[in-house]
Enzyme design. Structure first.
Site, PDB file in Angstrom:
ATOM      1  N   ARG A   1     -42.161 -27.111  85.574  1.00 31.47           N
ATOM      2  CA  ARG A   1     -43.057 -26.641  86.640  1.00 31.47           C
ATOM      3  C   ARG A   1     -44.045 -27.753  86.984  1.00 31.47           C
ATOM      4  O   ARG A   1     -44.802 -28.190  86.112  1.00 31.47           O
ATOM      5  CB  ARG A   1     -43.867 -25.423  86.182  1.00 31.47           C
ATOM      6  CG  ARG A   1     -43.044 -24.250  85.680  1.00 31.47           C
ATOM      7  CD  ARG A   1     -42.658 -23.304  86.796  1.00 31.47           C
ATOM      8  NE  ARG A   1     -41.702 -22.312  86.321  1.00 31.47           N
ATOM      9  CZ  ARG A   1     -42.000 -21.037  86.075  1.00 31.47           C
ATOM     10  NH1 ARG A   1     -43.219 -20.592  86.281  1.00 31.47           N
ATOM     11  NH2 ARG A   1     -41.072 -20.194  85.665  1.00 31.47           N
TER      12      ARG A   1
ATOM     13  N   ARG B   1     -46.501 -20.005  74.826  1.00 33.72           N
ATOM     14  CA  ARG B   1     -47.550 -18.981  75.014  1.00 33.72           C
ATOM     15  C   ARG B   1     -47.494 -17.919  73.929  1.00 33.72           C
ATOM     16  O   ARG B   1     -48.529 -17.430  73.487  1.00 33.72           O
ATOM     17  CB  ARG B   1     -47.411 -18.319  76.386  1.00 33.72           C
ATOM     18  CG  ARG B   1     -47.936 -19.199  77.478  1.00 33.72           C
ATOM     19  CD  ARG B   1     -48.353 -18.373  78.671  1.00 33.72           C
ATOM     20  NE  ARG B   1     -48.549 -19.254  79.808  1.00 33.72           N
ATOM     21  CZ  ARG B   1     -48.689 -18.830  81.048  1.00 33.72           C
ATOM     22  NH1 ARG B   1     -48.660 -17.537  81.322  1.00 33.72           N
ATOM     23  NH2 ARG B   1     -48.872 -19.700  82.015  1.00 33.72           N
TER      24      ARG B   1
ATOM     25  N   GLU C   1     -46.948 -28.044  87.881  1.00 32.76           N
ATOM     26  CA  GLU C   1     -48.265 -27.409  87.998  1.00 32.76           C
ATOM     27  C   GLU C   1     -49.264 -28.465  88.478  1.00 32.76           C
ATOM     28  O   GLU C   1     -49.261 -29.573  87.981  1.00 32.76           O
ATOM     29  CB  GLU C   1     -48.732 -26.861  86.643  1.00 32.76           C
ATOM     30  CG  GLU C   1     -47.802 -25.841  86.006  1.00 32.76           C
ATOM     31  CD  GLU C   1     -47.874 -24.464  86.671  1.00 32.76           C
ATOM     32  OE1 GLU C   1     -48.755 -24.272  87.541  1.00 32.76           O
ATOM     33  OE2 GLU C   1     -47.044 -23.612  86.323  1.00 32.76           O
TER      34      GLU C   1
ATOM     35  N   GLU D   1     -50.770 -13.388  79.920  1.00 35.01           N
ATOM     36  CA  GLU D   1     -49.355 -13.137  80.191  1.00 35.01           C
ATOM     37  C   GLU D   1     -48.434 -13.991  79.314  1.00 35.01           C
ATOM     38  O   GLU D   1     -48.618 -15.193  79.222  1.00 35.01           O
ATOM     39  CB  GLU D   1     -49.086 -13.458  81.665  1.00 35.01           C
ATOM     40  CG  GLU D   1     -47.650 -13.293  82.070  1.00 35.01           C
ATOM     41  CD  GLU D   1     -47.337 -14.021  83.378  1.00 35.01           C
ATOM     42  OE1 GLU D   1     -48.162 -13.991  84.304  1.00 35.01           O
ATOM     43  OE2 GLU D   1     -46.250 -14.624  83.453  1.00 35.01           O
TER      44      GLU D   1
ATOM     45  N   SER E   1     -42.714 -12.381  82.234  1.00 37.60           N
ATOM     46  CA  SER E   1     -42.499 -11.720  83.525  1.00 37.60           C
ATOM     47  C   SER E   1     -41.071 -11.227  83.553  1.00 37.60           C
ATOM     48  O   SER E   1     -40.177 -11.939  83.072  1.00 37.60           O
ATOM     49  CB  SER E   1     -42.659 -12.699  84.688  1.00 37.60           C
ATOM     50  OG  SER E   1     -43.983 -12.869  85.008  1.00 37.60           O
TER      51      SER E   1
ATOM     52  N   ARG F   1     -53.344 -22.874  79.655  1.00 33.92           N
ATOM     53  CA  ARG F   1     -52.088 -22.158  79.401  1.00 33.92           C
ATOM     54  C   ARG F   1     -50.919 -22.581  80.279  1.00 33.92           C
ATOM     55  O   ARG F   1     -49.877 -21.927  80.297  1.00 33.92           O
ATOM     56  CB  ARG F   1     -52.319 -20.656  79.527  1.00 33.92           C
ATOM     57  CG  ARG F   1     -52.721 -20.246  80.915  1.00 33.92           C
ATOM     58  CD  ARG F   1     -53.196 -18.813  80.965  1.00 33.92           C
ATOM     59  NE  ARG F   1     -53.413 -18.468  82.350  1.00 33.92           N
ATOM     60  CZ  ARG F   1     -52.764 -17.519  82.989  1.00 33.92           C
ATOM     61  NH1 ARG F   1     -51.869 -16.801  82.355  1.00 33.92           N
ATOM     62  NH2 ARG F   1     -53.013 -17.271  84.244  1.00 33.92           N
ATOM     63  N   HIS F   2     -51.064 -23.661  81.031  1.00 29.97           N
ATOM     64  CA  HIS F   2     -49.947 -24.147  81.845  1.00 29.97           C
ATOM     65  C   HIS F   2     -49.492 -25.528  81.389  1.00 29.97           C
ATOM     66  O   HIS F   2     -50.310 -26.428  81.222  1.00 29.97           O
ATOM     67  CB  HIS F   2     -50.354 -24.241  83.327  1.00 29.97           C
ATOM     68  CG  HIS F   2     -50.519 -22.903  83.973  1.00 29.97           C
ATOM     69  ND1 HIS F   2     -51.728 -22.250  84.023  1.00 29.97           N
ATOM     70  CD2 HIS F   2     -49.618 -22.088  84.576  1.00 29.97           C
ATOM     71  CE1 HIS F   2     -51.561 -21.078  84.647  1.00 29.97           C
ATOM     72  NE2 HIS F   2     -50.303 -20.959  84.979  1.00 29.97           N
TER      73      HIS F   2
HETATM   74  P1  ATP Z   1     -46.257 -16.707  86.367  1.00 30.60           P
HETATM   75  O1  ATP Z   1     -45.948 -18.022  86.965  1.00 30.60           O
HETATM   76  O2  ATP Z   1     -45.182 -16.066  85.646  1.00 30.60           O
HETATM   77  O3  ATP Z   1     -46.932 -15.735  87.222  1.00 30.60           O
HETATM   78  P2  ATP Z   1     -48.534 -17.714  85.138  1.00 30.60           P
HETATM   79  O4  ATP Z   1     -49.247 -17.317  83.934  1.00 30.60           O
HETATM   80  O5  ATP Z   1     -48.355 -19.148  85.415  1.00 30.60           O
HETATM   81  O6  ATP Z   1     -47.138 -17.049  85.104  1.00 30.60           O
HETATM   82  P3  ATP Z   1     -49.424 -17.368  87.756  1.00 30.60           P
HETATM   83  O7  ATP Z   1     -48.604 -16.500  88.616  1.00 30.60           O
HETATM   84  O8  ATP Z   1     -49.384 -18.834  87.935  1.00 30.60           O
HETATM   85  O9  ATP Z   1     -49.216 -16.977  86.255  1.00 30.60           O
HETATM   86  O10 ATP Z   1     -50.854 -16.873  87.843  1.00 30.60           O
HETATM   87  C1  ATP Z   1     -51.232 -15.605  87.389  1.00 30.60           C
HETATM   88  C2  ATP Z   1     -52.688 -15.504  87.723  1.00 30.60           C
HETATM   89  O11 ATP Z   1     -53.406 -16.491  86.978  1.00 30.60           O
HETATM   90  C3  ATP Z   1     -52.909 -15.773  89.166  1.00 30.60           C
HETATM   91  O12 ATP Z   1     -53.168 -14.575  89.848  1.00 30.60           O
HETATM   92  C4  ATP Z   1     -54.089 -16.692  89.229  1.00 30.60           C
HETATM   93  O13 ATP Z   1     -55.262 -16.014  89.600  1.00 30.60           O
HETATM   94  C5  ATP Z   1     -54.297 -17.152  87.818  1.00 30.60           C
HETATM   95  N1  ATP Z   1     -54.060 -18.584  87.741  1.00 30.60           N
HETATM   96  C6  ATP Z   1     -52.900 -19.227  87.846  1.00 30.60           C
HETATM   97  N2  ATP Z   1     -53.048 -20.530  87.755  1.00 30.60           N
HETATM   98  C7  ATP Z   1     -54.346 -20.731  87.579  1.00 30.60           C
HETATM   99  C8  ATP Z   1     -55.130 -21.882  87.433  1.00 30.60           C
HETATM  100  N3  ATP Z   1     -54.585 -23.088  87.437  1.00 30.60           N
HETATM  101  N4  ATP Z   1     -56.462 -21.720  87.268  1.00 30.60           N
HETATM  102  C9  ATP Z   1     -56.990 -20.512  87.252  1.00 30.60           C
HETATM  103  N5  ATP Z   1     -56.302 -19.393  87.403  1.00 30.60           N
HETATM  104  C10 ATP Z   1     -55.001 -19.495  87.566  1.00 30.60           C
HETATM  105  P1  AMO Z   2     -42.534 -16.728  85.239  1.00 29.95           P
HETATM  106  O1  AMO Z   2     -42.725 -17.755  86.292  1.00 29.95           O
HETATM  107  O2  AMO Z   2     -43.579 -15.694  85.095  1.00 29.95           O
HETATM  108  O3  AMO Z   2     -41.175 -15.932  85.465  1.00 29.95           O
HETATM  109  O4  AMO Z   2     -42.315 -17.435  83.855  1.00 29.95           O
HETATM  110  C1  AMO Z   2     -41.986 -16.697  82.698  1.00 29.95           C
HETATM  111  C2  AMO Z   2     -42.938 -16.999  81.570  1.00 29.95           C
HETATM  112  O5  AMO Z   2     -42.993 -18.373  81.324  1.00 29.95           O
HETATM  113  C3  AMO Z   2     -44.288 -18.748  80.914  1.00 29.95           C
HETATM  114  N1  AMO Z   2     -44.815 -19.764  81.814  1.00 29.95           N
HETATM  115  C4  AMO Z   2     -45.400 -20.901  81.415  1.00 29.95           C
HETATM  116  N2  AMO Z   2     -45.678 -21.387  80.199  1.00 29.95           N
HETATM  117  C5  AMO Z   2     -46.271 -22.583  80.126  1.00 29.95           C
HETATM  118  N3  AMO Z   2     -46.601 -23.339  81.193  1.00 29.95           N
HETATM  119  C6  AMO Z   2     -46.333 -22.893  82.448  1.00 29.95           C
HETATM  120  N4  AMO Z   2     -46.625 -23.665  83.483  1.00 29.95           N
HETATM  121  C7  AMO Z   2     -45.720 -21.618  82.600  1.00 29.95           C
HETATM  122  N5  AMO Z   2     -45.321 -20.891  83.661  1.00 29.95           N
HETATM  123  C8  AMO Z   2     -44.774 -19.771  83.161  1.00 29.95           C
HETATM  124  C9  AMO Z   2     -45.129 -17.513  80.904  1.00 29.95           C
HETATM  125  C10 AMO Z   2     -44.394 -16.613  81.854  1.00 29.95           C
HETATM  126  O6  AMO Z   2     -44.638 -15.281  81.567  1.00 29.95           O
HETATM  127  N6  AMO Z   2     -37.702 -16.128  86.458  1.00 29.95           N
HETATM  128  C11 AMO Z   2     -38.881 -15.430  85.984  1.00 29.95           C
HETATM  129  C12 AMO Z   2     -38.616 -14.609  84.756  1.00 29.95           C
HETATM  130  C13 AMO Z   2     -37.732 -13.422  85.018  1.00 29.95           C
HETATM  131  O7  AMO Z   2     -38.064 -12.624  85.911  1.00 29.95           O
HETATM  132  O8  AMO Z   2     -36.720 -13.293  84.319  1.00 29.95           O
HETATM  133  C14 AMO Z   2     -39.964 -16.468  85.718  1.00 29.95           C
HETATM  134  O9  AMO Z   2     -39.724 -17.646  85.656  1.00 29.95           O
HETATM  135  O10 AMO Z   2     -45.107 -17.010  79.584  1.00 29.95           O
END
Ligand code: ATP
Ligand code: AMO
Length: 466
Positions: A238, A440, A240, A389, A392, A246-247
């Protein structure tokens, strides 16, 4: 070959026995010309080795040699196990090794960028040491990551990555026992699977391509290919653009996809049983590792129920609103709202692990199945540990024309994923699945504050080495 003993197995019971051990010289101290103490460490366990000048056994030269060893050098030691009258400071084992022979197998540089003993201390210990006027260097995260090979020698880090291995192991074992088959899908892709922004683009022999943001498309296609239940453990990329706790730009995805007979709850049931099994197994089999992590990074054991709590998104929104927090009922929860809901759930239900389902369709990826009874919502879910989280998942759209419409509506160029959409034209069963972020899970199970602590060689927007 000779018989080697692990330092972690040196206990009072083997008093008087001759042992052969290998480890790193963690600390070295000479007392006069006739005595030297070398604390030797092997994977987090330490034992004090004593050299005393005695006729025929240890020479003064050997004591001098031992005293000059640089920290972190690797040594082989042969000696007799003895039990001291007073407890030994700075060693995990209650016995000493009275040295007969000592060889240096590999020398470390005399000045290391990280002192392992300092790097292994907890915040509380550091504060105490500083107040006591000790000379101590606080090891910051960048230094740790720059010299990761040294950093991962600390007992806490040794624990973290063994816990991580067990998470992956339980994931595999549980799913295999439930009739899933492990697959491997390509990481070089013709298009994005999770939306265009966070994708690494590259040139594939003249064709535009990208690194897989998830195995999403191919795990679904494998269901169309009649595997019925699949899982994958593999890298996820990703791009990012923000730097958070957490990313990562590369993480390990634990992915699942399965046929659904009647309801998306069948997928949630798998999540439920898999994770209760996971947490039980970690608590049973990783006691030593969890203790080592706790000593440096204190945390409370995760509170979870025998059957995982399931709340609908609507119920979650209501709980937040009742707590006086303004929430858009059809929007996504931001990080802060997720944390807050985690706290409210803990207070009300006594669990730090729960599932939130029936998310608004508008905030989910294009392949998500809308709810049959209300298209504003979807057959989807997120799973949380300590208010953050980790998963997903969802039931997927398996009707190809509707899938294409949803993709376009979400801004995805259907041409880049046409083989995926076409896969549903040859007959596709109802199906769903989920994706777990391995780093995570470990971070949140252990109450750690940063995902870089649970990635062996993390990749984030600012880091591509080591
Ligand atoms: P996923 O990609 O599965 O949703 P994620 O934990 O990366 O997993 P995001 O969808 O990126 O979640 O974001 C979930 C929520 O976290 C978003 O609604 C957003 O408000 C918040 N968020 C995401 N990225 C950031 C960031 N870089 N800084 C602050 N808040 C963030
Ligand atoms: P999603 O984008 O929510 O869903 O990713 C699934 C899980 O992966 C983890 N995750 C991350 N961990 C570390 N760094 C990141 N940048 C990051 N982004 C996501 C989280 C998240 O819950 N295809 C769907 C899954 C599905 O529906 O099967 C997907 O990718 O723990």
């Amino acid at each position: 070959g000779r018989k080697w003993t692990e330092i972690g197995n040196l206990w009072e019971e083997i008093k008087g026995e001759v042992v052969l051990i290998r480890g790193r010289a963690q600390t070295v101290r000479g007392v006069g010309k006739n005595i030297a103490f070398v604390v030797v460490r092997e994977r987090g366990f330490t034992v004090q080795c004593v050299l005393t000048v005695e006729a025929d056994k240890v020479s003064r030269q050997m004591v001098k040699f031992a005293t000059s060893l640089s920290k972190e050098s690797i040594v082989d030691v042969e000696g007799v196990i003895s039990v001291p009258n007073t407890p030994i400071k700075g060693a995990s084992q209650p016995v000493e090794v009275q040295v007969r022979k000592l060889y240096c197998v590999s020398k470390a540089l005399p000045n290391l960028p990280i002192n392992i003993e300092d790097a292994a201390r907890s915040e509380v210990e550091i504060e105490k040491a500083l107040q006591a006027g000790e000379q101590l260097v606080r090891v910051n995260q960048d230094t740790r990551l720059n010299y990761r090979v040294l950093d991962i020698r600390t007992p806490a880090n040794q624990g973290i990555f063994r816990v991580q291995c067990q998470v992956e192991n339980v994931f595999r074992q549980f799913l295999l026992s439930e009739g899933f088959v492990g697959i491997h899908t390509p990481k070089l892709m013709s298009g994005a699977s999770e939306g265009g922004a966070a994708v690494f683009k590259l040139d594939y022999k003249g064709q535009p391509a990208c690194l897989a943001q998830s195995p999403q498309l191919h795990k679904q296609m494998s269901i169309c290919g009649d595997f019925a239940r699949v899982f994958e453990v593999g890298p996820v990329f990703r791009a990012e653009d923000s730097y958070t706790h957490r990313h990562l730009c590369e993480f390990t995805g634990l992915d699942v996809e399965m046929e659904i007979k009647e309801h998306y709850f069948e997928v949630i049931d798998i999540v439920d049983r898999l994770f209760v099994k996971m947490f039980d197994t970690l608590n049973e089999t990783c006691k030593k590792e969890l203790e080592a992590i706790q000593r440096q990074y204190p945390f409370e054991p995760l509170k979870y129920l025998r059957q995982t709590l399931r709340l609908t998104f609507e119920e979650g929104v209501k709980m937040l609103q009742e707590a006086g927090i303004e929430i858009d009922p059809y929007g996504d929860l931001n990080t802060e709202a997720e944390r807050k809901l985690g706290q409210l759930v803990l207070d009300k239900y006594g669990t730090e692990f729960y599932i939130l389902h029936r998310y608004p369709l508008a905030v989910r990826p294009f392949y998500t199945m809308p709810c049959y009874d209300n298209e504003a919502y979807s057959n989807s879910f997120d799973v949380f540990i300590r208010g953050e989280e980790i998963i997903s998942g969802a039931q997927r759209v398996h009707e190809p024309d509707f899938l294409a419409v949803r993709a376009e509506a979400c801004g995805i160029d259907v041409k880049t994923i046409s083989t995926y959409v076409d896969a549903f034209r040859y007959g596709a069963p109802p199906h769903g699945g989920f994706g777990v972020g391995l780093e995570r899970v470990v971070m949140l199970f252990c109450g750690l504050n940063n995902i870089r602590k649970t990635s062996l060689y993390p990749r984030d927007p600012l880091r591509l080495t080591p």
